[in-house]
Design a protein around this motif. Sequence first.
Motif, PDB file in Angstrom:
ATOM      1  N   LYS A  45      51.111  37.604  33.812  1.00  0.00           N
ATOM      2  CA  LYS A  45      52.258  37.244  32.765  1.00  0.00           C
ATOM      3  C   LYS A  45      51.959  37.787  31.523  1.00  0.00           C
ATOM      4  O   LYS A  45      50.855  37.483  31.104  1.00  0.00           O
ATOM      5  N   ARG A  46      52.979  38.242  30.665  1.00  0.00           N
ATOM      6  CA  ARG A  46      52.859  38.378  29.369  1.00  0.00           C
ATOM      7  C   ARG A  46      53.200  37.348  28.232  1.00  0.00           C
ATOM      8  O   ARG A  46      54.232  36.748  28.565  1.00  0.00           O
ATOM      9  N   TYR A  47      52.289  37.252  27.301  1.00  0.00           N
ATOM     10  CA  TYR A  47      52.654  36.239  26.405  1.00  0.00           C
ATOM     11  C   TYR A  47      52.797  36.892  25.068  1.00  0.00           C
ATOM     12  O   TYR A  47      51.707  37.493  24.460  1.00  0.00           O
ATOM     13  N   MET A  48      54.041  37.126  24.556  1.00  0.00           N
ATOM     14  CA  MET A  48      54.160  38.116  23.260  1.00  0.00           C
ATOM     15  C   MET A  48      53.817  37.641  21.899  1.00  0.00           C
ATOM     16  O   MET A  48      53.515  36.273  21.881  1.00  0.00           O
ATOM     17  N   LEU A  49      53.667  38.122  21.277  1.00  0.00           N
ATOM     18  CA  LEU A  49      53.324  38.061  19.869  1.00  0.00           C
ATOM     19  C   LEU A  49      54.157  37.279  19.096  1.00  0.00           C
ATOM     20  O   LEU A  49      55.581  37.944  19.282  1.00  0.00           O
ATOM     21  N   THR A  50      54.231  36.329  18.459  1.00  0.00           N
ATOM     22  CA  THR A  50      55.319  35.719  17.425  1.00  0.00           C
ATOM     23  C   THR A  50      55.161  35.754  16.314  1.00  0.00           C
ATOM     24  O   THR A  50      56.024  35.598  15.518  1.00  0.00           O
ATOM     25  N   GLY A  51      53.870  35.950  15.675  1.00  0.00           N
ATOM     26  CA  GLY A  51      53.646  35.884  14.193  1.00  0.00           C
ATOM     27  C   GLY A  51      52.244  36.381  13.817  1.00  0.00           C
ATOM     28  O   GLY A  51      51.349  36.628  14.794  1.00  0.00           O
ATOM     29  N   ALA A  52      52.086  36.823  12.711  1.00  0.00           N
ATOM     30  CA  ALA A  52      50.716  37.150  12.010  1.00  0.00           C
ATOM     31  C   ALA A  52      50.422  36.577  10.584  1.00  0.00           C
ATOM     32  O   ALA A  52      51.499  36.583   9.677  1.00  0.00           O
ATOM     33  N   GLU A  53      49.551  36.271  10.397  1.00  0.00           N
ATOM     34  CA  GLU A  53      48.745  35.870   8.986  1.00  0.00           C
ATOM     35  C   GLU A  53      47.790  36.809   8.384  1.00  0.00           C
ATOM     36  O   GLU A  53      46.799  36.990   9.360  1.00  0.00           O
ATOM     37  N   GLY A  54      47.757  37.431   7.292  1.00  0.00           N
ATOM     38  CA  GLY A  54      46.783  38.304   6.724  1.00  0.00           C
ATOM     39  C   GLY A  54      46.895  39.898   7.240  1.00  0.00           C
ATOM     40  O   GLY A  54      46.314  40.766   6.894  1.00  0.00           O
ATOM     41  N   ILE A  55      47.846  40.070   7.869  1.00  0.00           N
ATOM     42  CA  ILE A  55      48.314  41.320   8.664  1.00  0.00           C
ATOM     43  C   ILE A  55      49.772  41.482   8.811  1.00  0.00           C
ATOM     44  O   ILE A  55      50.463  40.418   9.309  1.00  0.00           O
ATOM     45  N   THR A  56      50.523  42.664   8.543  1.00  0.00           N
ATOM     46  CA  THR A  56      51.849  42.946   8.935  1.00  0.00           C
ATOM     47  C   THR A  56      52.088  43.629  10.037  1.00  0.00           C
ATOM     48  O   THR A  56      51.682  45.011   9.947  1.00  0.00           O
ATOM     49  N   PRO A  57      52.429  43.207  11.141  1.00  0.00           N
ATOM     50  CA  PRO A  57      52.758  43.988  12.397  1.00  0.00           C
ATOM     51  C   PRO A  57      53.399  45.371  12.059  1.00  0.00           C
ATOM     52  O   PRO A  57      54.367  45.387  11.258  1.00  0.00           O
ATOM     53  N   ASP A  58      53.133  46.280  12.773  1.00  0.00           N
ATOM     54  CA  ASP A  58      53.729  47.616  12.550  1.00  0.00           C
ATOM     55  C   ASP A  58      53.411  48.193  11.214  1.00  0.00           C
ATOM     56  O   ASP A  58      54.271  49.239  11.125  1.00  0.00           O
ATOM     57  N   SER A  59      52.868  47.662  10.453  1.00  0.00           N
ATOM     58  CA  SER A  59      52.414  48.341   8.915  1.00  0.00           C
ATOM     59  C   SER A  59      51.106  48.759   9.009  1.00  0.00           C
ATOM     60  O   SER A  59      50.318  48.317   9.734  1.00  0.00           O
ATOM     61  N   LEU A  60      50.670  49.691   7.973  1.00  0.00           N
ATOM     62  CA  LEU A  60      49.412  50.204   7.932  1.00  0.00           C
ATOM     63  C   LEU A  60      48.441  48.978   7.014  1.00  0.00           C
ATOM     64  O   LEU A  60      49.075  48.642   6.142  1.00  0.00           O
ATOM     65  N   PHE A  61      47.544  48.618   7.449  1.00  0.00           N
ATOM     66  CA  PHE A  61      46.534  47.853   7.182  1.00  0.00           C
ATOM     67  C   PHE A  61      45.377  48.648   6.454  1.00  0.00           C
ATOM     68  O   PHE A  61      44.479  48.999   7.208  1.00  0.00           O
ATOM     69  N   ILE A 100      44.247  50.668   9.811  1.00  0.00           N
ATOM     70  CA  ILE A 100      44.213  50.094  11.434  1.00  0.00           C
ATOM     71  C   ILE A 100      46.031  49.531  11.126  1.00  0.00           C
ATOM     72  O   ILE A 100      46.557  49.222  10.148  1.00  0.00           O
ATOM     73  N   ARG A 101      46.375  49.351  12.525  1.00  0.00           N
ATOM     74  CA  ARG A 101      47.783  48.774  12.653  1.00  0.00           C
ATOM     75  C   ARG A 101      47.689  47.901  13.892  1.00  0.00           C
ATOM     76  O   ARG A 101      47.131  48.252  15.128  1.00  0.00           O
ATOM     77  N   ILE A 102      48.395  46.739  13.855  1.00  0.00           N
ATOM     78  CA  ILE A 102      48.605  46.189  14.983  1.00  0.00           C
ATOM     79  C   ILE A 102      50.282  45.891  15.227  1.00  0.00           C
ATOM     80  O   ILE A 102      51.093  45.731  14.366  1.00  0.00           O
ATOM     81  N   SER A 103      50.460  46.542  16.494  1.00  0.00           N
ATOM     82  CA  SER A 103      51.660  46.611  16.854  1.00  0.00           C
ATOM     83  C   SER A 103      52.410  45.340  17.122  1.00  0.00           C
ATOM     84  O   SER A 103      51.948  44.334  17.667  1.00  0.00           O
ATOM     85  N   SER A 104      53.866  45.293  17.168  1.00  0.00           N
ATOM     86  CA  SER A 104      54.582  44.093  16.905  1.00  0.00           C
ATOM     87  C   SER A 104      54.953  43.881  18.714  1.00  0.00           C
ATOM     88  O   SER A 104      55.277  42.628  18.938  1.00  0.00           O
ATOM     89  N   GLU A 105      54.371  44.771  19.431  1.00  0.00           N
ATOM     90  CA  GLU A 105      54.566  44.722  20.858  1.00  0.00           C
ATOM     91  C   GLU A 105      53.300  44.183  21.375  1.00  0.00           C
ATOM     92  O   GLU A 105      53.077  44.149  22.752  1.00  0.00           O
ATOM     93  N   SER A 106      52.357  43.534  20.584  1.00  0.00           N
ATOM     94  CA  SER A 106      51.232  43.047  21.255  1.00  0.00           C
ATOM     95  C   SER A 106      51.326  42.122  22.098  1.00  0.00           C
ATOM     96  O   SER A 106      52.511  41.095  21.782  1.00  0.00           O
TER      97      SER A 106
END
Length: 191
Positions: free
Chosen positions: A86-102, A73-79
Motif C-alpha cells: 500500500k502507498r502512503y502519500m507525502l502530506t507535507g515538508a519542512e526545509g524543502i518545497t516539493p517540486d521546486s529546485l533545492f 536536488i528536487r523532491i517530488s510531491s508524488e513521493s
Amino acid sequence: MNHFFMHAPKWRTGAGVLTLLAWLTSCGPNNKAVEYPLIETANTNALDIAKVELTDSATILHTDAYYRPHNWIRISSESYLQAGGKRYMLTGAEGITPDSLFWMPESGEASFTLCFEPLPSGTTSFDFIESDCEDCFKLFGIDLTGKKHSTYRITYPKACGWSTGMRKCPNRFSKRAPRPSTSISCIIVRN
C-alpha cells in the motif's frame, strides 16, 4: 459511587484501578522513533534517513541530503512510502518545497523533513519512493526494528589483490559512517 468503594473488597478496587489504567494506556498515542534506520538498498547516495517518527497521525522522515555544492536536488510531491503493498502519500515538508529546485549549500549537506500518511502499527520496514520515474530517489527496506547493520558479501576481481568475503556495513553514508572521498577502481592492463 462512594458507597460501592466502601463495601467492595480491597482486591476488587485495586484490580479495577489497574484494569482502567491499562485500558487508558492502550488508548493513548502510539508514538515510536527509529534513529538512523538501516536501509537495505537504494539507487542513490544523495539521501539518508536520520530518523523516522511514527505517530497515529503521520510518518515523519528526518532526511539528510548529500550532493555537490551549488547544485540542486528536487523532491517530488508524488513521493510516497510503500509498506505491505500500500502507498502512503507525502502530506507535507519542512526545509524543502516539493517540486521546486533545492540548491545545495557550500557544505554539500542539508537536512529537511518529509511528512507522510501514517504507516500501520506493527510495520517493520517500508520503502521511500520519490516518484515512479526511473531516476527518482528510491530507498528500499528502511528498517523499523532497530537493526544497526547488515552483512554483505563483497567480491573483488582477483587482479585487484583484495580479499573476497563478508563485511559488516553501517547504514549507507550518514554521519555515523565516513563518506568516501574517492572511489576504488581496478585497472587491468594486458600486455
